[in-house]
Design a protein around this motif. Structure first.
Motif, mmCIF file in Angstrom:
data_model
loop_
_atom_site.group_PDB
_atom_site.id
_atom_site.type_symbol
_atom_site.label_atom_id
_atom_site.label_comp_id
_atom_site.label_asym_id
_atom_site.label_seq_id
_atom_site.Cartn_x
_atom_site.Cartn_y
_atom_site.Cartn_z
ATOM 1 N N ILE A 163 0.847 -1.209 0.000
ATOM 2 C CA ILE A 163 0.000 0.000 0.000
ATOM 3 C C ILE A 163 0.876 1.251 0.000
ATOM 4 O O ILE A 163 0.742 2.142 -0.843
ATOM 5 C CB ILE A 163 -0.949 -0.004 1.227
ATOM 6 C CG1 ILE A 163 -1.993 -1.106 1.090
ATOM 7 C CG2 ILE A 163 -1.601 1.360 1.419
ATOM 8 C CD1 ILE A 163 -2.804 -1.373 2.366
ATOM 9 N N GLN A 164 1.799 1.327 0.952
ATOM 10 C CA GLN A 164 2.583 2.570 1.077
ATOM 11 C C GLN A 164 3.578 2.731 -0.070
ATOM 12 O O GLN A 164 3.783 3.847 -0.569
ATOM 13 C CB GLN A 164 3.255 2.644 2.456
ATOM 14 C CG GLN A 164 4.381 1.674 2.644
ATOM 15 C CD GLN A 164 4.633 1.296 4.091
ATOM 16 O OE1 GLN A 164 3.765 1.333 4.961
ATOM 17 N NE2 GLN A 164 5.865 0.911 4.375
ATOM 18 N N ASN A 165 4.180 1.626 -0.539
ATOM 19 C CA ASN A 165 5.125 1.750 -1.664
ATOM 20 C C ASN A 165 4.415 2.289 -2.894
ATOM 21 O O ASN A 165 4.931 3.164 -3.598
ATOM 22 C CB ASN A 165 5.740 0.397 -2.020
ATOM 23 C CG ASN A 165 6.766 -0.054 -1.003
ATOM 24 O OD1 ASN A 165 7.133 0.699 -0.107
ATOM 25 N ND2 ASN A 165 7.222 -1.291 -1.139
ATOM 26 N N ASN A 166 3.228 1.737 -3.167
ATOM 27 C CA ASN A 166 2.495 2.186 -4.358
ATOM 28 C C ASN A 166 2.113 3.653 -4.253
ATOM 29 O O ASN A 166 2.244 4.412 -5.212
ATOM 30 C CB ASN A 166 1.248 1.327 -4.561
ATOM 31 C CG ASN A 166 1.615 -0.094 -4.971
ATOM 32 O OD1 ASN A 166 2.705 -0.332 -5.498
ATOM 33 N ND2 ASN A 166 0.718 -1.037 -4.735
ATOM 34 N N PHE A 225 2.660 10.647 5.646
ATOM 35 C CA PHE A 225 2.656 9.207 5.910
ATOM 36 C C PHE A 225 2.382 8.960 7.387
ATOM 37 O O PHE A 225 3.010 9.582 8.248
ATOM 38 C CB PHE A 225 4.018 8.613 5.512
ATOM 39 C CG PHE A 225 4.146 7.159 5.851
ATOM 40 C CD1 PHE A 225 3.380 6.214 5.185
ATOM 41 C CD2 PHE A 225 5.029 6.730 6.844
ATOM 42 C CE1 PHE A 225 3.479 4.860 5.507
ATOM 43 C CE2 PHE A 225 5.131 5.380 7.176
ATOM 44 C CZ PHE A 225 4.350 4.457 6.497
ATOM 45 N N LEU A 226 1.455 8.040 7.675
ATOM 46 C CA LEU A 226 1.176 7.690 9.070
ATOM 47 C C LEU A 226 1.836 6.365 9.423
ATOM 48 O O LEU A 226 1.574 5.347 8.776
ATOM 49 C CB LEU A 226 -0.330 7.593 9.304
ATOM 50 C CG LEU A 226 -1.133 8.866 9.056
ATOM 51 C CD1 LEU A 226 -2.573 8.686 9.489
ATOM 52 C CD2 LEU A 226 -0.518 10.063 9.774
ATOM 53 N N ILE A 231 8.551 1.240 9.162
ATOM 54 C CA ILE A 231 9.894 1.848 9.115
ATOM 55 C C ILE A 231 10.308 2.072 7.659
ATOM 56 O O ILE A 231 10.882 3.118 7.322
ATOM 57 C CB ILE A 231 10.923 0.967 9.879
ATOM 58 C CG1 ILE A 231 10.618 1.000 11.386
ATOM 59 C CG2 ILE A 231 12.351 1.456 9.613
ATOM 60 C CD1 ILE A 231 11.396 -0.029 12.214
ATOM 61 N N THR A 232 9.981 1.114 6.775
ATOM 62 C CA THR A 232 10.364 1.319 5.372
ATOM 63 C C THR A 232 9.589 2.504 4.784
ATOM 64 O O THR A 232 10.126 3.228 3.936
ATOM 65 C CB THR A 232 10.147 0.057 4.505
ATOM 66 O OG1 THR A 232 8.751 -0.229 4.418
ATOM 67 C CG2 THR A 232 10.896 -1.144 5.031
ATOM 68 N N GLY A 233 8.363 2.732 5.232
ATOM 69 C CA GLY A 233 7.607 3.909 4.772
ATOM 70 C C GLY A 233 8.263 5.210 5.220
ATOM 71 O O GLY A 233 8.406 6.152 4.440
ATOM 72 N N VAL A 234 8.656 5.248 6.492
ATOM 73 C CA VAL A 234 9.347 6.434 7.022
ATOM 74 C C VAL A 234 10.618 6.698 6.219
ATOM 75 O O VAL A 234 10.918 7.838 5.826
ATOM 76 C CB VAL A 234 9.701 6.221 8.520
ATOM 77 C CG1 VAL A 234 10.619 7.320 9.038
ATOM 78 C CG2 VAL A 234 8.433 6.139 9.367
ATOM 79 N N LYS A 235 11.365 5.612 5.957
ATOM 80 C CA LYS A 235 12.652 5.771 5.264
ATOM 81 C C LYS A 235 12.441 6.181 3.807
ATOM 82 O O LYS A 235 13.229 6.962 3.255
ATOM 83 C CB LYS A 235 13.464 4.473 5.368
ATOM 84 C CG LYS A 235 14.062 4.266 6.743
ATOM 85 C CD LYS A 235 15.142 5.328 6.996
ATOM 86 C CE LYS A 235 15.534 5.446 8.441
ATOM 87 N NZ LYS A 235 16.414 6.606 8.713
ATOM 88 N N ALA A 236 11.382 5.661 3.159
ATOM 89 C CA ALA A 236 11.111 6.062 1.769
ATOM 90 C C ALA A 236 10.809 7.566 1.712
ATOM 91 O O ALA A 236 11.320 8.283 0.836
ATOM 92 C CB ALA A 236 9.941 5.256 1.210
#
Ligand SMILES: NC(=O)C1=CN([C@@H]2O[C@H](COP(=O)(O)OP(=O)(O)OC[C@H]3O[C@@H](n4cnc5c(N)ncnc54)[C@H](OP(=O)(O)O)[C@@H]3O)[C@@H](O)[C@H]2O)C=CC1
Ligand SMILES: C[C@H]1O[C@H](OP(=O)(O)OP(=O)(O)OC[C@H]2O[C@@H](n3cnc4c(=O)[nH]c(N)nc43)[C@H](O)[C@@H]2O)[C@@H](O)[C@@H](O)C1=O
Length: 316
Positions: free
Chosen positions: A87-90, A105-106, A142-147
């Motif tokens: 979801i977040q990557n897309n 981003f949440l 964490i990967t969302g925060v880092k992206a």
């Protein structure tokens, strides 16, 4: 932020997304868009790309996620890891490619190490190991925060991450297997009261400590982040106060009016012992919560009673 900017709220029917839409409408924003998961499955990268090309939003608020309490996180690690990353990557990648300037981003307070010093400061991220019951969800977040941080660094865009503490409120999930603790307690005490004050079974030892933020306050922090350029990439959002699960149970029991016993089921996990947020960064910028726990529980119980026929129950 101009009031006619096109704001896409991903997850607009969820507890947080619907509150964000309400606050945006109250603040006079006129161009808010959303899609249900049936209309647009955010795990589908092609569908998400096409949606962004067609709609061209100015702002994206990512409140869409696979969300659940301690047991759901523990029992469905693959869904919590993979669906959240998809979801977040897309969303993040489509937003970057469409040159969207503002993305919120949440994440979640569970991104911080299990035994980090308290209160949790943003800089404690990735300094130690995670809580095992929700490490799958935490790693996805964490990967969302880092992206988002990488996009700020490489492309200079205003992609910012907010880390909410445990949330609760109207439109919460009241399914007893997948919900978080606060809505579960409201439902359990209410149903036990109706059954003649039968005992209520709660999970774990009751000793872990948690911090709770009412969803309207969370939504206001999102709109605060929308209307201000925040200087850093990551901000904790909470009340700065916590209590034991046992104290929470006693508070909810009083609000609901249940007079029976409480039984603690030690076969269920406690999770992290404590995760109190350090919220000084958001306070220094000017955001602070307004609704205290007692009032928030009363509002949530009133909403539960009004929606008793059709409250949300997420199944996995
Ligand atoms: N609740 C809490 O205690 C906390 C929540 N958060 C974070 O806040 C955010 C919002 O959570 P919350 O409102 O509680 O969660 P909800 O479960 O209430 O809402 C999540 C929303 O995400 C949407 N969604 C889920 N999967 C998909 C998909 N594959 N495609 C499209 N949409 C999808 C759902 O849409 P639909 O209804 O259309 O199916 C749903 O409305 C999340 O990022 C969560 O991680 C962080 C900390 C604590
Ligand atoms: C927001 C946060 O939420 C999750 O973490 P959590 O805070 O541990 O989640 P929880 O709300 O489900 O539980 C809090 C505490 O409460 C206890 N507890 C008692 N009785 C019930 C009960 O009846 N239901 C539930 N769910 N918990 C209960 C339970 O045993 C635990 O000690 C993450 O997985 C992750 O999703 C995340 O980021």
């Amino acid at each position: 932020m101009e009031k006619n900017k096109k704001i896409y709220v991903a997850g607009h029917r969820g507890m947080v997304g619907s509150a964000v839409c309400r606050v945006l409408e109250n603040e006079g924003y006129t161009n808010i868009i959303g899609k249900t998961s049936k209309e647009l499955d955010l795990r589908d990268s092609i569908a998400v790309k096409e949606f962004f090309e067609k709609e061209k939003p100015d702002v994206v608020i990512d409140a869409a996620a696979r969300v659940g309490g301690i047991l759901a996180n523990n029992d469905y690690p693959y869904q919590f890891l993979m669906e959240n990353m998809q979801i977040q990557n897309n969303l993040i990648d489509a937003a970057l490619k469409q040159d969207i300037q503002k993305f919120i981003f949440l994440g979640s307070s569970c991104i911080y190490p299990k035994f980090a010093p308290q209160p949790l400061k943003e800089e404690y991220l990735l300094t130690d190991t995670l809580e095992p019951t929700n490490e799958w969800y935490a790693i996805a977040k964490i990967t969302g925060v880092k992206a988002c941080q990488a996009i700020r660094k490489q492309f200079g865009k205003d992609f910012v991450s907010l880390m909410p503490t445990n949330l609760y409120g109207t439109h919460d999930n009241f399914d007893l297997q997948t919900s978080h603790v606060l809505p579960a307690m409201i439902r359990k005490f209410h149903e036990a009261k109706l059954n003649g004050n039968t005992p209520v079974e709660l999970w774990g030892s009751g000793t872990p400590m948690r911090e709770f933020l009412f969803v309207d306050d969370m939504a206001k922090s999102v709109v605060f982040a929308l209307e201000n350029v925040l200087p850093e990439h990551l901000y904790n959002v909470g009340t700065g106060e916590d209590l034991t699960i046992k104290e929470l149970a006693e508070t909810i029991q009083k609000v609901v009016g249940h007079t029976g016993n409480i039984i603690w089921d030690s076969s269920k996990p406690d999770g992290t012992p404590r995760k109190l947020m350090d919220i000084s960064k958001m306070h220094n910028l000017g955001w602070k919560h307004q609704i205290e726990l007692q009032e928030g529980i009363e509002k949530t119980y009133a909403w539960f009673l009004e929606n008793i026929e059709n409250f949300k129950q997420v199944k996995l």
